[in-house]
Scaffold this motif. Sequence first.
Motif, PDB file in Angstrom:
ATOM      1  N   LEU A  15     -30.970  53.732 -28.952  1.00  0.00           N
ATOM      2  CA  LEU A  15     -29.520  53.570 -28.966  1.00  0.00           C
ATOM      3  C   LEU A  15     -28.837  54.898 -28.635  1.00  0.00           C
ATOM      4  O   LEU A  15     -29.351  55.972 -28.951  1.00  0.00           O
ATOM      5  CB  LEU A  15     -29.039  53.103 -30.338  1.00  0.00           C
ATOM      6  CG  LEU A  15     -29.474  51.718 -30.810  1.00  0.00           C
ATOM      7  CD1 LEU A  15     -28.898  51.439 -32.198  1.00  0.00           C
ATOM      8  CD2 LEU A  15     -29.055  50.636 -29.823  1.00  0.00           C
ATOM      9  N   SER A  16     -27.678  54.812 -28.033  1.00  0.00           N
ATOM     10  CA  SER A  16     -26.884  56.012 -27.796  1.00  0.00           C
ATOM     11  C   SER A  16     -26.363  56.542 -29.125  1.00  0.00           C
ATOM     12  O   SER A  16     -26.395  55.855 -30.163  1.00  0.00           O
ATOM     13  CB  SER A  16     -25.702  55.680 -26.884  1.00  0.00           C
ATOM     14  OG  SER A  16     -24.782  54.825 -27.556  1.00  0.00           O
ATOM     15  N   ALA A  17     -25.866  57.775 -29.109  1.00  0.00           N
ATOM     16  CA  ALA A  17     -25.268  58.341 -30.314  1.00  0.00           C
ATOM     17  C   ALA A  17     -24.122  57.468 -30.802  1.00  0.00           C
ATOM     18  O   ALA A  17     -23.970  57.226 -32.003  1.00  0.00           O
ATOM     19  CB  ALA A  17     -24.770  59.761 -30.036  1.00  0.00           C
ATOM     20  N   ARG A  18     -23.311  56.967 -29.879  1.00  0.00           N
ATOM     21  CA  ARG A  18     -22.190  56.087 -30.249  1.00  0.00           C
ATOM     22  C   ARG A  18     -22.689  54.839 -30.963  1.00  0.00           C
ATOM     23  O   ARG A  18     -22.168  54.457 -32.020  1.00  0.00           O
ATOM     24  CB  ARG A  18     -21.387  55.701 -29.008  1.00  0.00           C
ATOM     25  CG  ARG A  18     -20.245  54.731 -29.304  1.00  0.00           C
ATOM     26  CD  ARG A  18     -19.478  54.353 -28.063  1.00  0.00           C
ATOM     27  NE  ARG A  18     -18.641  55.468 -27.599  1.00  0.00           N
ATOM     28  CZ  ARG A  18     -18.924  56.226 -26.540  1.00  0.00           C
ATOM     29  NH1 ARG A  18     -20.054  56.025 -25.843  1.00  0.00           N
ATOM     30  NH2 ARG A  18     -18.110  57.199 -26.185  1.00  0.00           N
ATOM     31  N   ASP A  19     -23.706  54.198 -30.406  1.00  0.00           N
ATOM     32  CA  ASP A  19     -24.216  52.968 -31.015  1.00  0.00           C
ATOM     33  C   ASP A  19     -24.931  53.249 -32.330  1.00  0.00           C
ATOM     34  O   ASP A  19     -24.951  52.390 -33.217  1.00  0.00           O
ATOM     35  CB  ASP A  19     -25.139  52.232 -30.046  1.00  0.00           C
ATOM     36  CG  ASP A  19     -24.364  51.534 -28.938  1.00  0.00           C
ATOM     37  OD1 ASP A  19     -23.179  51.211 -29.167  1.00  0.00           O
ATOM     38  OD2 ASP A  19     -24.932  51.311 -27.857  1.00  0.00           O
ATOM     39  N   ASN A  20     -25.513  54.438 -32.489  1.00  0.00           N
ATOM     40  CA  ASN A  20     -26.082  54.809 -33.782  1.00  0.00           C
ATOM     41  C   ASN A  20     -24.988  54.931 -34.837  1.00  0.00           C
ATOM     42  O   ASN A  20     -25.162  54.489 -35.973  1.00  0.00           O
ATOM     43  CB  ASN A  20     -26.862  56.124 -33.668  1.00  0.00           C
ATOM     44  CG  ASN A  20     -28.335  55.916 -33.377  1.00  0.00           C
ATOM     45  OD1 ASN A  20     -29.102  55.521 -34.250  1.00  0.00           O
ATOM     46  ND2 ASN A  20     -28.722  56.164 -32.137  1.00  0.00           N
ATOM     47  N   VAL A  21     -23.868  55.531 -34.473  1.00  0.00           N
ATOM     48  CA  VAL A  21     -22.747  55.652 -35.407  1.00  0.00           C
ATOM     49  C   VAL A  21     -22.229  54.271 -35.812  1.00  0.00           C
ATOM     50  O   VAL A  21     -21.929  54.016 -36.986  1.00  0.00           O
ATOM     51  CB  VAL A  21     -21.608  56.489 -34.794  1.00  0.00           C
ATOM     52  CG1 VAL A  21     -20.368  56.461 -35.693  1.00  0.00           C
ATOM     53  CG2 VAL A  21     -22.056  57.932 -34.573  1.00  0.00           C
ATOM     54  N   GLN A  23     -27.795  65.535 -36.733  1.00  0.00           N
ATOM     55  CA  GLN A  23     -27.289  65.463 -38.094  1.00  0.00           C
ATOM     56  C   GLN A  23     -25.824  65.090 -38.115  1.00  0.00           C
ATOM     57  O   GLN A  23     -25.372  64.350 -39.001  1.00  0.00           O
ATOM     58  CB  GLN A  23     -27.528  66.785 -38.810  1.00  0.00           C
ATOM     59  CG  GLN A  23     -27.385  66.711 -40.324  1.00  0.00           C
ATOM     60  CD  GLN A  23     -28.375  65.759 -40.951  1.00  0.00           C
ATOM     61  OE1 GLN A  23     -28.256  64.532 -40.808  1.00  0.00           O
ATOM     62  NE2 GLN A  23     -29.350  66.296 -41.651  1.00  0.00           N
ATOM     63  N   ARG A  24     -25.062  65.570 -37.145  1.00  0.00           N
ATOM     64  CA  ARG A  24     -23.650  65.192 -37.062  1.00  0.00           C
ATOM     65  C   ARG A  24     -23.488  63.697 -36.787  1.00  0.00           C
ATOM     66  O   ARG A  24     -22.600  63.040 -37.324  1.00  0.00           O
ATOM     67  CB  ARG A  24     -22.953  66.017 -35.978  1.00  0.00           C
ATOM     68  CG  ARG A  24     -22.716  67.466 -36.373  1.00  0.00           C
ATOM     69  CD  ARG A  24     -22.098  68.251 -35.221  1.00  0.00           C
ATOM     70  NE  ARG A  24     -21.629  69.559 -35.647  1.00  0.00           N
ATOM     71  CZ  ARG A  24     -22.365  70.655 -35.694  1.00  0.00           C
ATOM     72  NH1 ARG A  24     -23.645  70.598 -35.329  1.00  0.00           N
ATOM     73  NH2 ARG A  24     -21.857  71.797 -36.087  1.00  0.00           N
ATOM     74  N   VAL A  25     -24.349  63.157 -35.932  1.00  0.00           N
ATOM     75  CA  VAL A  25     -24.328  61.712 -35.674  1.00  0.00           C
ATOM     76  C   VAL A  25     -24.624  60.959 -36.970  1.00  0.00           C
ATOM     77  O   VAL A  25     -23.942  59.973 -37.310  1.00  0.00           O
ATOM     78  CB  VAL A  25     -25.354  61.323 -34.588  1.00  0.00           C
ATOM     79  CG1 VAL A  25     -25.468  59.799 -34.471  1.00  0.00           C
ATOM     80  CG2 VAL A  25     -24.957  61.911 -33.237  1.00  0.00           C
ATOM     81  N   ALA A  26     -25.624  61.420 -37.710  1.00  0.00           N
ATOM     82  CA  ALA A  26     -25.999  60.760 -38.966  1.00  0.00           C
ATOM     83  C   ALA A  26     -24.861  60.808 -39.981  1.00  0.00           C
ATOM     84  O   ALA A  26     -24.619  59.831 -40.703  1.00  0.00           O
ATOM     85  CB  ALA A  26     -27.248  61.415 -39.540  1.00  0.00           C
ATOM     86  N   ILE A  27     -24.145  61.920 -40.032  1.00  0.00           N
ATOM     87  CA  ILE A  27     -23.016  62.039 -40.959  1.00  0.00           C
ATOM     88  C   ILE A  27     -21.881  61.121 -40.536  1.00  0.00           C
ATOM     89  O   ILE A  27     -21.266  60.445 -41.373  1.00  0.00           O
ATOM     90  CB  ILE A  27     -22.557  63.499 -41.056  1.00  0.00           C
ATOM     91  CG1 ILE A  27     -23.603  64.328 -41.806  1.00  0.00           C
ATOM     92  CG2 ILE A  27     -21.208  63.601 -41.761  1.00  0.00           C
ATOM     93  CD1 ILE A  27     -23.330  65.811 -41.821  1.00  0.00           C
ATOM     94  N   CYS A  28     -21.601  61.067 -39.247  1.00  0.00           N
ATOM     95  CA  CYS A  28     -20.552  60.153 -38.756  1.00  0.00           C
ATOM     96  C   CYS A  28     -20.892  58.709 -39.103  1.00  0.00           C
ATOM     97  O   CYS A  28     -20.019  57.936 -39.522  1.00  0.00           O
ATOM     98  CB  CYS A  28     -20.371  60.304 -37.251  1.00  0.00           C
ATOM     99  SG  CYS A  28     -19.595  61.860 -36.739  1.00  0.00           S
ATOM    100  N   ARG A  29     -22.143  58.330 -38.922  1.00  0.00           N
ATOM    101  CA  ARG A  29     -22.574  56.969 -39.266  1.00  0.00           C
ATOM    102  C   ARG A  29     -22.384  56.708 -40.756  1.00  0.00           C
ATOM    103  O   ARG A  29     -21.901  55.637 -41.154  1.00  0.00           O
ATOM    104  CB  ARG A  29     -24.033  56.770 -38.878  1.00  0.00           C
ATOM    105  CG  ARG A  29     -24.582  55.374 -39.202  1.00  0.00           C
ATOM    106  CD  ARG A  29     -26.060  55.296 -38.916  1.00  0.00           C
ATOM    107  NE  ARG A  29     -26.802  56.305 -39.677  1.00  0.00           N
ATOM    108  CZ  ARG A  29     -28.052  56.669 -39.406  1.00  0.00           C
ATOM    109  NH1 ARG A  29     -28.702  56.121 -38.399  1.00  0.00           N
ATOM    110  NH2 ARG A  29     -28.650  57.576 -40.148  1.00  0.00           N
ATOM    111  N   ALA A  30     -22.759  57.683 -41.579  1.00  0.00           N
ATOM    112  CA  ALA A  30     -22.648  57.509 -43.028  1.00  0.00           C
ATOM    113  C   ALA A  30     -21.200  57.372 -43.483  1.00  0.00           C
ATOM    114  O   ALA A  30     -20.913  56.676 -44.458  1.00  0.00           O
ATOM    115  CB  ALA A  30     -23.315  58.679 -43.738  1.00  0.00           C
TER     116      ALA A  30
END
Length: 221
Positions: free
Chosen positions: A95-101, A147-154
């Motif tokens: 998945l793209s970063a966007r779709d991960n978020v 990690q920034r992607v993971a934080i945005c998702r959270a």
Amino acid sequence: MIALREVSFAYPGGAFRLSVPALDVAAGERVAVVGPSGSGKTTLLNLVAGILVPASGSVRVGEAEVSALGDAARRAFRIQKIGFVFQDFGLIDYLSARDNVLHPYRITDALTLDADTRARAEALAEKAGIADKLARRPKALSQGEKQRVAICRALLTRPSLVLADEATGNLDPDTKGAILDLLFERAAAEKATVLAVTHDHELLPRFDRVIDFRDFRQKAA
């Protein structure tokens, strides 16, 4: 926000047993959990999130007794109320970063993926400094960007509680500070409580309180 009472947990066939007579975290607190490897820090986060269920005792998050919910109810509660930042990021490679978020909104009917949610995801990415990286897949991102992607998702679901497992692990000192700044800033904006496992003692003054977890690990009889 978090209340554990007389919690006991053991992994099948192992010599590890976690016993927590009482542990409380107030709404809005930023609490760090420290302790040696194997002391049960990640197990604590998984119990609070309802990923694991205690053998006895109760785990409450807000008004919900998470430990008393069934599997499906715990999963729905976790997706809606808890943002989890995993040590290994937990991103989906294809998945793209966007779709991960946006992923939490694609795996449950309890959340609605609408235009406002997409706009909030873009705004979070802008705040995190990864707005220009959203089309990339994880393999094309640096550790700090992942990690920034993971934080945005959270944070996208506007959780009342953020759990972070070594969110700054394996990052350089400058990136560690920036990641913690981002986590605290966005959690404060959403009035979320933060419970974070960390081995980095240099970061501890940034938290409201520190829990040393050495006292909660016991050997099985």
